[in-house]
Design a protein around this motif. Structure first.
Motif, PDB file in Angstrom:
ATOM      1  N   THR A 203      -0.078  28.468  -4.352  1.00 56.68           N
ATOM      2  CA  THR A 203      -0.868  28.040  -3.200  1.00 56.68           C
ATOM      3  C   THR A 203      -0.528  28.843  -1.957  1.00 56.68           C
ATOM      4  O   THR A 203       0.552  29.417  -1.829  1.00 56.68           O
ATOM      5  N   GLN A 204      -1.459  28.874  -1.043  1.00 52.04           N
ATOM      6  CA  GLN A 204      -1.296  29.514   0.249  1.00 52.04           C
ATOM      7  C   GLN A 204      -0.789  30.937   0.068  1.00 52.04           C
ATOM      8  O   GLN A 204      -1.229  31.658  -0.811  1.00 52.04           O
ATOM      9  N   SER A 205       0.148  31.362   0.931  1.00 51.63           N
ATOM     10  CA  SER A 205       0.591  32.757   0.897  1.00 51.63           C
ATOM     11  C   SER A 205       1.955  32.903   0.259  1.00 51.63           C
ATOM     12  O   SER A 205       2.562  33.964   0.328  1.00 51.63           O
ATOM     13  N   TYR A 206       2.459  31.823  -0.341  1.00 50.22           N
ATOM     14  CA  TYR A 206       3.800  31.896  -0.909  1.00 50.22           C
ATOM     15  C   TYR A 206       3.803  32.750  -2.172  1.00 50.22           C
ATOM     16  O   TYR A 206       2.989  32.588  -3.056  1.00 50.22           O
ATOM     17  N   LYS A 207       4.765  33.674  -2.263  1.00 48.01           N
ATOM     18  CA  LYS A 207       4.939  34.508  -3.452  1.00 48.01           C
ATOM     19  C   LYS A 207       6.405  34.483  -3.832  1.00 48.01           C
ATOM     20  O   LYS A 207       7.290  34.466  -2.985  1.00 48.01           O
ATOM     21  N   GLY A 208       6.675  34.528  -5.112  1.00 49.09           N
ATOM     22  CA  GLY A 208       8.046  34.464  -5.575  1.00 49.09           C
ATOM     23  C   GLY A 208       8.752  35.797  -5.595  1.00 49.09           C
ATOM     24  O   GLY A 208       9.961  35.853  -5.747  1.00 49.09           O
ATOM     25  N   GLN A 209       8.024  36.914  -5.446  1.00 46.57           N
ATOM     26  CA  GLN A 209       8.667  38.197  -5.561  1.00 46.57           C
ATOM     27  C   GLN A 209       9.450  38.539  -4.296  1.00 46.57           C
ATOM     28  O   GLN A 209       9.291  37.935  -3.258  1.00 46.57           O
ATOM     29  N   THR A 210      10.290  39.567  -4.413  1.00 45.42           N
ATOM     30  CA  THR A 210      11.107  40.008  -3.291  1.00 45.42           C
ATOM     31  C   THR A 210      10.234  40.423  -2.118  1.00 45.42           C
ATOM     32  O   THR A 210       9.234  41.123  -2.280  1.00 45.42           O
ATOM     33  N   LEU A 211      10.615  39.989  -0.925  1.00 44.56           N
ATOM     34  CA  LEU A 211       9.906  40.360   0.299  1.00 44.56           C
ATOM     35  C   LEU A 211      10.531  41.627   0.867  1.00 44.56           C
ATOM     36  O   LEU A 211      11.759  41.772   0.860  1.00 44.56           O
ATOM     37  N   LYS A 212       9.698  42.545   1.371  1.00 45.17           N
ATOM     38  CA  LYS A 212      10.204  43.809   1.891  1.00 45.17           C
ATOM     39  C   LYS A 212       9.537  44.153   3.214  1.00 45.17           C
ATOM     40  O   LYS A 212       8.321  44.041   3.351  1.00 45.17           O
ATOM     41  N   VAL A 213      10.342  44.557   4.162  1.00 45.37           N
ATOM     42  CA  VAL A 213       9.864  45.147   5.409  1.00 45.37           C
ATOM     43  C   VAL A 213      10.755  46.356   5.657  1.00 45.37           C
ATOM     44  O   VAL A 213      11.959  46.202   5.911  1.00 45.37           O
ATOM     45  N   ALA A 214      10.181  47.562   5.532  1.00 42.41           N
ATOM     46  CA  ALA A 214      10.957  48.802   5.591  1.00 42.41           C
ATOM     47  C   ALA A 214      12.058  48.727   4.527  1.00 42.41           C
ATOM     48  O   ALA A 214      11.761  48.449   3.362  1.00 42.41           O
ATOM     49  N   ASP A 215      13.323  48.899   4.920  1.00 44.22           N
ATOM     50  CA  ASP A 215      14.420  48.856   3.953  1.00 44.22           C
ATOM     51  C   ASP A 215      15.125  47.503   3.924  1.00 44.22           C
ATOM     52  O   ASP A 215      16.196  47.365   3.342  1.00 44.22           O
ATOM     53  N   LEU A 216      14.500  46.506   4.565  1.00 47.72           N
ATOM     54  CA  LEU A 216      15.028  45.134   4.530  1.00 47.72           C
ATOM     55  C   LEU A 216      14.383  44.381   3.377  1.00 47.72           C
ATOM     56  O   LEU A 216      13.159  44.367   3.248  1.00 47.72           O
ATOM     57  N   GLU A 217      15.194  43.741   2.535  1.00 47.04           N
ATOM     58  CA  GLU A 217      14.689  43.012   1.380  1.00 47.04           C
ATOM     59  C   GLU A 217      15.269  41.603   1.339  1.00 47.04           C
ATOM     60  O   GLU A 217      16.443  41.394   1.642  1.00 47.04           O
ATOM     61  N   LEU A 218      14.432  40.660   0.942  1.00 43.38           N
ATOM     62  CA  LEU A 218      14.844  39.257   0.811  1.00 43.38           C
ATOM     63  C   LEU A 218      14.336  38.729  -0.520  1.00 43.38           C
ATOM     64  O   LEU A 218      13.146  38.808  -0.811  1.00 43.38           O
ATOM     65  N   ASP A 219      15.242  38.196  -1.322  1.00 45.37           N
ATOM     66  CA  ASP A 219      14.895  37.606  -2.608  1.00 45.37           C
ATOM     67  C   ASP A 219      14.831  36.092  -2.442  1.00 45.37           C
ATOM     68  O   ASP A 219      15.860  35.436  -2.241  1.00 45.37           O
ATOM     69  N   PRO A 220      13.615  35.475  -2.496  1.00 45.43           N
ATOM     70  CA  PRO A 220      13.489  34.037  -2.257  1.00 45.43           C
ATOM     71  C   PRO A 220      14.064  33.165  -3.363  1.00 45.43           C
ATOM     72  O   PRO A 220      14.212  31.962  -3.177  1.00 45.43           O
ATOM     73  N   VAL A 221      14.388  33.754  -4.499  1.00 49.22           N
ATOM     74  CA  VAL A 221      14.984  32.973  -5.592  1.00 49.22           C
ATOM     75  C   VAL A 221      16.500  32.917  -5.448  1.00 49.22           C
ATOM     76  O   VAL A 221      17.118  31.851  -5.455  1.00 49.22           O
ATOM     77  N   SER A 222      17.129  34.085  -5.282  1.00 50.54           N
ATOM     78  CA  SER A 222      18.592  34.133  -5.152  1.00 50.54           C
ATOM     79  C   SER A 222      19.063  33.955  -3.720  1.00 50.54           C
ATOM     80  O   SER A 222      20.245  33.728  -3.471  1.00 50.54           O
ATOM     81  N   HIS A 223      18.120  34.072  -2.741  1.00 50.05           N
ATOM     82  CA  HIS A 223      18.422  34.005  -1.306  1.00 50.05           C
ATOM     83  C   HIS A 223      19.288  35.179  -0.853  1.00 50.05           C
ATOM     84  O   HIS A 223      19.943  35.109   0.186  1.00 50.05           O
ATOM     85  N   GLN A 224      19.281  36.250  -1.609  1.00 53.26           N
ATOM     86  CA  GLN A 224      20.042  37.440  -1.229  1.00 53.26           C
ATOM     87  C   GLN A 224      19.223  38.289  -0.259  1.00 53.26           C
ATOM     88  O   GLN A 224      18.038  38.529  -0.462  1.00 53.26           O
ATOM     89  N   VAL A 225      19.877  38.762   0.799  1.00 50.43           N
ATOM     90  CA  VAL A 225      19.239  39.618   1.796  1.00 50.43           C
ATOM     91  C   VAL A 225      20.019  40.914   1.878  1.00 50.43           C
ATOM     92  O   VAL A 225      21.250  40.907   1.996  1.00 50.43           O
ATOM     93  N   THR A 226      19.303  42.035   1.814  1.00 53.67           N
ATOM     94  CA  THR A 226      19.944  43.340   1.932  1.00 53.67           C
ATOM     95  C   THR A 226      19.140  44.229   2.866  1.00 53.67           C
ATOM     96  O   THR A 226      17.930  44.071   3.005  1.00 53.67           O
TER      97      THR A 226
END
Length: 226
Positions: free
Chosen positions: A119-142
């Motif tokens: 639903t809506q705009s939620y996606k389970g895959q890793t979010l990326k902005v430039a070289d910043l990455e966020l994994d919504p499953v593991s909550h890991q941010v790099t």
């Protein structure tokens, strides 16, 4: 993501709220159907968890009225009744999923994630902005391969900004999605947490990602043009 939980069993509601907050959701809790219906109409939630057996107005009636008002927020119904007819009735009046008590928190969490993915705009895959990455499953941010440690609220704020990439969000938008009503945030809480985030995800990395749009709010984007 902001969740409305309507459950009259205060012990269960407290347990669910604690678990969901630990998963970085903002959670508003009410214990009767009339309050649940009011706040579901007043705020734009990402998900509603709705018990059927509620004082004031039962969950079936609340769900039905929301759909009649064209409020399409996803609803997971909770019930001690596990008959097929009850499930059919709940789904027919507009519920998106149905979970019978007792249930494990892990199962509820899995159903929440599955429903939000659809639903809506939620996606389970890793979010990326430039070289910043966020994994919504593991909550890991790099960033640039380096792991960044965030507090729960910092993580929730960053996830919301990344999901809103390229779109200006106001402080009110941010508070509505990241802070629950019980937290009663002080007036400059957003700017304080934006400052915390910038120190962690921008300092020492060169390119600026979180931009202030004067008098409007904030936008996360890859380019440096304001």
């Amino acid at each position: 993501m902001r969740i409305l939980l309507v459950e009259d069993d205060k012990k269960l509601a407290g347990y669910l709220q604690k678990g969901l907050v630990e998963e970085q959701y903002a959670v508003d809790v009410y214990h009767d159907g009339l309050s649940g219906l009011y706040w579901a109409r007043e705020f734009q939630y990402d998900l509603i968890i709705l018990d059927i057996m509620l004082p004031g107005k039962d969950g079936m009636a609340v769900c039905q009225e929301l759909r009649e008002r064209n409020i399409l927020t996803p609803v997971i119904m909770l019930t001690a009744r596990d008959s097929v007819q009850d499930k059919i009735k709940g789904l027919n009046i507009g519920a998106d999923d149905y979970l019978a008590k007792p249930f494990s928190f892990d199962e509820l969490l899995a159903r929440i994630r599955a429903l939000l993915r659809r639903t809506q705009s939620y996606k389970g895959q890793t979010l990326k902005v430039a070289d910043l990455e966020l994994d919504p499953v593991s909550h890991q941010v790099t960033r640039a391969g380096k792991e960044i440690t965030l507090t729960g609220k910092e993580y929730a704020l960053l996830e919301y900004l990344m999901r809103s990439k390229g779109r200006v969000v106001t402080e009110t938008n941010i508070i509505d999605h990241v802070w629950d009503m019980q937290s009663e945030p002080f007036t400059n809480v957003v700017s304080v947490y934006i400052h915390y985030l910038r120190n962690k995800v921008e300092k020492g990395f060169g390119k600026k990602l979180i931009h202030t749009v004067r008098t409007l709010g904030y936008v996360m984007k890859e380019d440096d043009d304001d």
